[in-house]
Design an enzyme around this catalytic site. Structure first.
Site, PDB file in Angstrom:
ATOM      1  N   MET A  33      -7.363  47.020 -13.640  1.00 43.31           N
ATOM      2  CA  MET A  33      -8.519  46.368 -13.532  1.00 43.31           C
ATOM      3  C   MET A  33      -8.516  46.458 -11.792  1.00 43.31           C
ATOM      4  O   MET A  33      -9.388  45.885 -11.142  1.00 43.31           O
ATOM      5  CB  MET A  33      -8.489  44.931 -13.580  1.00 43.31           C
ATOM      6  CG  MET A  33      -8.534  44.795 -15.312  1.00 43.31           C
ATOM      7  SD  MET A  33      -9.114  43.053 -15.687  1.00 43.31           S
ATOM      8  CE  MET A  33      -7.830  42.140 -15.119  1.00 43.31           C
ATOM      9  N   LEU A  81      -4.718  47.462  -6.828  1.00 40.11           N
ATOM     10  CA  LEU A  81      -3.583  48.189  -7.216  1.00 40.11           C
ATOM     11  C   LEU A  81      -2.405  47.672  -6.434  1.00 40.11           C
ATOM     12  O   LEU A  81      -2.698  47.655  -5.263  1.00 40.11           O
ATOM     13  CB  LEU A  81      -3.741  49.608  -7.493  1.00 40.11           C
ATOM     14  CG  LEU A  81      -4.746  50.264  -8.359  1.00 40.11           C
ATOM     15  CD1 LEU A  81      -4.489  51.575  -8.354  1.00 40.11           C
ATOM     16  CD2 LEU A  81      -4.539  49.361  -9.725  1.00 40.11           C
ATOM     17  N   HIS A  82      -1.331  47.513  -6.711  1.00 40.73           N
ATOM     18  CA  HIS A  82      -0.032  47.391  -6.106  1.00 40.73           C
ATOM     19  C   HIS A  82       1.138  47.907  -6.646  1.00 40.73           C
ATOM     20  O   HIS A  82       0.999  49.062  -7.475  1.00 40.73           O
ATOM     21  CB  HIS A  82       0.334  45.934  -5.890  1.00 40.73           C
ATOM     22  CG  HIS A  82       0.260  45.175  -7.461  1.00 40.73           C
ATOM     23  ND1 HIS A  82       1.258  45.489  -8.368  1.00 40.73           N
ATOM     24  CD2 HIS A  82      -0.699  44.255  -7.932  1.00 40.73           C
ATOM     25  CE1 HIS A  82       0.904  44.778  -9.401  1.00 40.73           C
ATOM     26  NE2 HIS A  82      -0.288  43.965  -9.267  1.00 40.73           N
ATOM     27  N   GLY A 120       3.238  47.339  -8.847  1.00 41.57           N
ATOM     28  CA  GLY A 120       3.522  47.413 -10.116  1.00 41.57           C
ATOM     29  C   GLY A 120       2.691  48.402 -10.918  1.00 41.57           C
ATOM     30  O   GLY A 120       3.246  49.235 -11.840  1.00 41.57           O
ATOM     31  N   HIS A 121       1.391  48.660 -10.488  1.00 43.59           N
ATOM     32  CA  HIS A 121       0.514  49.507 -11.161  1.00 43.59           C
ATOM     33  C   HIS A 121       1.254  50.851 -11.013  1.00 43.59           C
ATOM     34  O   HIS A 121       1.248  51.813 -11.627  1.00 43.59           O
ATOM     35  CB  HIS A 121      -1.050  49.612 -10.674  1.00 43.59           C
ATOM     36  CG  HIS A 121      -1.397  48.044 -10.939  1.00 43.59           C
ATOM     37  ND1 HIS A 121      -1.962  47.213  -9.956  1.00 43.59           N
ATOM     38  CD2 HIS A 121      -2.099  47.678 -12.015  1.00 43.59           C
ATOM     39  CE1 HIS A 121      -2.462  46.146 -10.219  1.00 43.59           C
ATOM     40  NE2 HIS A 121      -2.626  46.404 -11.755  1.00 43.59           N
ATOM     41  N   GLN A 178     -13.071  40.286 -20.951  1.00 42.30           N
ATOM     42  CA  GLN A 178     -11.387  39.560 -20.941  1.00 42.30           C
ATOM     43  C   GLN A 178     -11.425  38.277 -20.124  1.00 42.30           C
ATOM     44  O   GLN A 178     -10.532  37.709 -20.202  1.00 42.30           O
ATOM     45  CB  GLN A 178     -10.488  40.443 -20.622  1.00 42.30           C
ATOM     46  CG  GLN A 178     -10.226  41.063 -19.345  1.00 42.30           C
ATOM     47  CD  GLN A 178      -9.198  42.030 -19.329  1.00 42.30           C
ATOM     48  OE1 GLN A 178      -9.461  43.241 -19.718  1.00 42.30           O
ATOM     49  NE2 GLN A 178      -8.127  41.721 -18.905  1.00 42.30           N
ATOM     50  N   GLY A 210       2.252  47.430 -18.469  1.00 40.54           N
ATOM     51  CA  GLY A 210       3.261  46.573 -17.932  1.00 40.54           C
ATOM     52  C   GLY A 210       3.863  45.455 -18.607  1.00 40.54           C
ATOM     53  O   GLY A 210       3.027  44.794 -19.313  1.00 40.54           O
ATOM     54  N   GLN A 242       0.119  40.803 -23.900  1.00 38.29           N
ATOM     55  CA  GLN A 242      -0.970  42.066 -24.025  1.00 38.29           C
ATOM     56  C   GLN A 242      -0.242  43.207 -24.705  1.00 38.29           C
ATOM     57  O   GLN A 242      -0.890  43.722 -25.666  1.00 38.29           O
ATOM     58  CB  GLN A 242      -1.361  42.221 -22.735  1.00 38.29           C
ATOM     59  CG  GLN A 242      -2.131  43.439 -22.778  1.00 38.29           C
ATOM     60  CD  GLN A 242      -2.979  43.777 -21.238  1.00 38.29           C
ATOM     61  OE1 GLN A 242      -4.016  43.025 -20.827  1.00 38.29           O
ATOM     62  NE2 GLN A 242      -2.534  44.570 -20.489  1.00 38.29           N
ATOM     63  N   SER A 264      -2.009  41.452  -8.858  1.00 34.21           N
ATOM     64  CA  SER A 264      -3.281  41.322  -8.074  1.00 34.21           C
ATOM     65  C   SER A 264      -3.770  39.985  -7.688  1.00 34.21           C
ATOM     66  O   SER A 264      -4.235  39.740  -6.659  1.00 34.21           O
ATOM     67  CB  SER A 264      -4.300  41.920  -8.736  1.00 34.21           C
ATOM     68  OG  SER A 264      -3.937  43.184  -9.475  1.00 34.21           O
TER      69      SER A 264
HETATM   70  P1  AMP Z   1      -4.183  44.722 -14.434  1.00 37.59           P
HETATM   71  O1  AMP Z   1      -4.797  45.339 -13.293  1.00 37.59           O
HETATM   72  O2  AMP Z   1      -3.562  43.457 -13.873  1.00 37.59           O
HETATM   73  O3  AMP Z   1      -5.048  44.628 -15.898  1.00 37.59           O
HETATM   74  O4  AMP Z   1      -2.934  45.441 -14.859  1.00 37.59           O
HETATM   75  C1  AMP Z   1      -3.022  46.886 -15.421  1.00 37.59           C
HETATM   76  C2  AMP Z   1      -1.478  47.113 -15.887  1.00 37.59           C
HETATM   77  O5  AMP Z   1      -0.430  47.301 -14.913  1.00 37.59           O
HETATM   78  C3  AMP Z   1      -1.093  46.251 -16.986  1.00 37.59           C
HETATM   79  O6  AMP Z   1      -0.342  47.201 -18.084  1.00 37.59           O
HETATM   80  C4  AMP Z   1      -0.160  45.425 -16.431  1.00 37.59           C
HETATM   81  O7  AMP Z   1       0.835  44.879 -17.196  1.00 37.59           O
HETATM   82  C5  AMP Z   1       0.506  46.318 -15.423  1.00 37.59           C
HETATM   83  N1  AMP Z   1       1.161  45.399 -14.211  1.00 37.59           N
HETATM   84  C6  AMP Z   1       0.404  44.531 -13.305  1.00 37.59           C
HETATM   85  N2  AMP Z   1       1.357  44.084 -12.571  1.00 37.59           N
HETATM   86  C7  AMP Z   1       2.539  44.453 -12.858  1.00 37.59           C
HETATM   87  C8  AMP Z   1       4.035  44.566 -12.445  1.00 37.59           C
HETATM   88  N3  AMP Z   1       4.183  43.577 -11.449  1.00 37.59           N
HETATM   89  N4  AMP Z   1       5.027  45.231 -12.954  1.00 37.59           N
HETATM   90  C9  AMP Z   1       4.540  46.046 -13.938  1.00 37.59           C
HETATM   91  N5  AMP Z   1       3.358  46.399 -14.543  1.00 37.59           N
HETATM   92  C10 AMP Z   1       2.214  45.453 -13.831  1.00 37.59           C
END
Ligand code: AMP
Length: 280
Positions: A30, A33-34, A36-37, A61, A147, A153, A186
């Protein structure tokens, strides 16, 4: 890296790449990005010829309109991160492109989508299934990366893939944390400095709870009490569950895979933080 905004343009490219025998990895995000992404994107780049990263703040969502409104939007820096990770395509469609009509499809995969986040955020996982199924249909990926940060999820998406017979490998990726243990998110950018300072206590206490030798219900209570003792943190729920079905367990021997999932309100706004710990 190409930035694509329409489904037709993306499909034209992917159909021709697939005809050349190229494999396709999908990383749904979404935005905002950091690291983790980035870890998901790097893994996809290392395992596929073409990596598509979707950047789409999916309205269906969000059960809380305020949460959607204050969600950070950083498309320019997102693209710079993706470029650096070696992604080939950023797919950033508008809401109208994805939902020209309201999505009336309903998904239901209990208990995975009815407990924990599913019980507290009505419609959240339905929205997740709506967007992820559309992205799977649009990109037809060989592998899709998610993640473990959003532990529940992944369990819900696995059930949807099984149900709808998508031919995609779901690749779970470990949580990336700050040096102090806070799971990267995020939403962390919304935390004030004093809130950011107390938030790492969540994971510290979860980790400590692994070595206490208590029963399941005592462990649950110990975690909740210890986190709630910290001013500015308030546990919404702490569930100790089977790692696959997400059904509550009563005894450590009830399952070969046991995970504790927590949601904590942090600070005055407050910001909702989720985390989890694997017991076995
Ligand atoms: P989001 O943008 O929050 O929907 O996250 C997109 C994807 O990145 C999802 O599969 C999250 O689980 C994964 N994600 C977000 N934060 C992290 C993190 N700290 N470590 C690993 N994956 C992450």
């Amino acid at each position: 890296m190409q930035v694509i905004n329409t489904i037709a343009q993306l499909q034209d490219i992917l159909v021709s790449e697939r005809a050349k025998g190229m494999s396709i990895g999908l990383v749904p995000t979404m935005g905002a990005l950091h690291e983790g992404h980035a870890s998901l994107v790097r893994k996809s780049v290392s395992e596929n010829d073409i990596t598509v990263v979707s950047i789409f703040l999916n309205p269906t969502q969000f059960n809380d309109p305020k949460d959607l409104e204050r969600y950070p939007r950083t498309l320019e820096s997102d693209c710079a991160i993706l470029e650096e990770c070696g992604a080939q395509i950023a797919f950033a469609p508008s809401v109208g492109e994805i939902y020209p009509e309201p999505d009336t499809r309903r998904f239901s995969y209990p208990p995975t989508d009815s407990v924990m986040e599913g019980a507290r955020r009505p419609g959240h996982f339905n929205g997740v299934c709506q967007i992820v199924s559309k992205l799977f249909m649009i990109t037809d990926p060989d592998r899709a990366y998610f993640g473990e940060k959003d532990y529940q999820q992944i369990a819900v998406i696995r059930r949807m893939v099984e149900d709808l017979k998508f031919r995609v490998d779901i690749i779970p990726c470990p949580v990336i944390r700050e040096a102090d243990g806070l799971a990267m998110s995020s939403r962390n950018t919304l935390l004030a400095p004093d809130e950011k300072a107390i938030a790492p206590n969540i994971y510290r206490i979860l980790k400590e709870s692994k070595s206490l030798g208590l029963t399941v219900s005592e462990t649950r209570e110990w975690v909740v009490c210890n986190i709630n003792e910290i001013p500015g943190l308030e546990v919404e729920y702490y569930s100790i569950v089977d790692g696959d079905t997400l059904a509550d367990i009563e005894d450590w021997s009830d399952s070969a895979s046991v995970v504790g999932c927590i949601t904590v309100y942090c600070g005055k706004t407050p910001i909702r933080l989720i985390d989890h710990i694997r017991y076995k």
